[in-house]
Design an enzyme around this catalytic site. Structure first.
Site, short mmCIF file in Angstrom:
data_model
loop_
_atom_site.label_atom_id
_atom_site.label_comp_id
_atom_site.label_asym_id
_atom_site.label_seq_id
_atom_site.Cartn_x
_atom_site.Cartn_y
_atom_site.Cartn_z
N HIS A 101 0.85 -1.18 0.00
CA HIS A 101 0.00 0.00 0.00
C HIS A 101 0.90 1.25 0.00
O HIS A 101 2.09 1.17 0.37
CB HIS A 101 -0.88 0.00 1.25
CG HIS A 101 -2.04 -0.95 1.19
ND1 HIS A 101 -3.09 -0.91 2.07
CD2 HIS A 101 -2.31 -1.97 0.33
CE1 HIS A 101 -3.96 -1.86 1.78
NE2 HIS A 101 -3.51 -2.53 0.73
N GLU B 112 1.11 3.80 1.96
CA GLU B 112 1.71 4.18 3.26
C GLU B 112 2.92 3.32 3.61
O GLU B 112 3.92 3.81 4.15
CB GLU B 112 0.68 4.05 4.40
CG GLU B 112 -0.55 4.91 4.26
CD GLU B 112 -1.71 4.17 3.61
OE1 GLU B 112 -1.51 3.51 2.56
OE2 GLU B 112 -2.83 4.26 4.14
N CYS C 211 -5.98 1.75 6.25
CA CYS C 211 -6.56 0.44 6.63
C CYS C 211 -5.85 -0.03 7.91
O CYS C 211 -4.91 0.61 8.38
CB CYS C 211 -6.34 -0.55 5.48
SG CYS C 211 -4.64 -1.17 5.35
N CYS D 99 -1.95 -0.39 7.49
CA CYS D 99 -1.20 0.87 7.42
C CYS D 99 -1.31 1.65 8.73
O CYS D 99 -0.34 2.30 9.15
CB CYS D 99 -1.67 1.68 6.22
SG CYS D 99 -1.29 0.80 4.67
#
Lengths: 157, 157
Positions: free
Chosen positions: A55, A57, A85, A88
């Site tokens: 992801h 992040e 999420c 992260c």
């Protein structure tokens, strides 16, 4: 941080989101700021990498860790176009990031205030201060346009 | 999965934990099993890498993703010596792992039943079934011995 600066950095996160969209990834982007400088950038690469952990992040945190040669990002600010999420949010706690600014809320997986607030849960050994809704319209528009385009392509098949 | 097999794979995760301890990292290890085969292994590398994201589970998930050439680990089982933190719980959800077996509970950061149960929260788009306490004494002993040794070294200074 003053609103003007928050929006400046969120536009940098939006630039990252556009890099993801350009290669067909869900447009989510992130930058990490430390002492008024961007030290980590990332955009969602899940499909290209076929790696569930990549992801925006996570990539930005890894780059910032490498820049500071430290897993501790104390005093850093993270800007991300979509609410983090659980993975992260956890990486933000683990890296001791001080402040998190996000654009659009995520009703399906957001854990920075929507479904849960992992970042400000005092039971963990670190908390990050959360500010929601920075350039929210722009951030949400990127996602909506992307999914509209996907649906149109599917209808053509 | 029968208890004997659960313990077999947890011993493999303990082997990974020992690899971490051998280089001075907090001893946490993880393996991922798919169709009765270990397809991902990892041990905590936070200090050596100075990367906040390199927990045992993240490394094992990345290896399993690479093995299957897919971010989806549907049907897979994850074995880890310590209860997953929010980041690793989130990575388990994101990679669609079916079952999680852990050894020792983590009262400070465990989110597979202790502080929270992210893995079995029906609001997320995937749930993993959790089984706690596999070889719990062995898993906890590794951690206790490690921290006892650290304290002894600190007293000698």
């Amino acid at each position: 941080m003053i609103k003007q600066d928050q929006e400046y950095y969120m536009r940098e996160a939006l630039f990252e989101a556009d890099q993801a969209a350009a290669i067909g990834e869900v447009p989510i982007g992130c930058v990490i700021v430390w002492q008024n400088k961007i030290i980590g950038r990332g955009h969602n690469l899940r499909e290209h990498s076929q790696d569930a952990t990549l992801h925006a992040e996570i990539l930005a945190i890894q780059e910032a860790n490498a820049y500071l040669k430290s897993w501790r990002l104390e005093g850093a600010q993270l800007f991300v176009t979509l609410e983090p999420c659980p993975m992260c949010s956890g990486a933000i706690i683990n890296s001791r990031i001080a402040e998190v600014y996000y654009g659009a809320p995520d009703p399906k997986a957001g854990t920075a205030g929507t479904l849960l607030n992992l970042l400000e849960d005092s039971r963990f050994n670190h908390q990050a201060q959360v500010t929601a809704g920075i350039l929210q319209t722009d951030c949400a528009f990127r996602l909506k346009s992307f999914f509209r385009k996907i649906r149109q392509q599917q209808r053509k098949k």
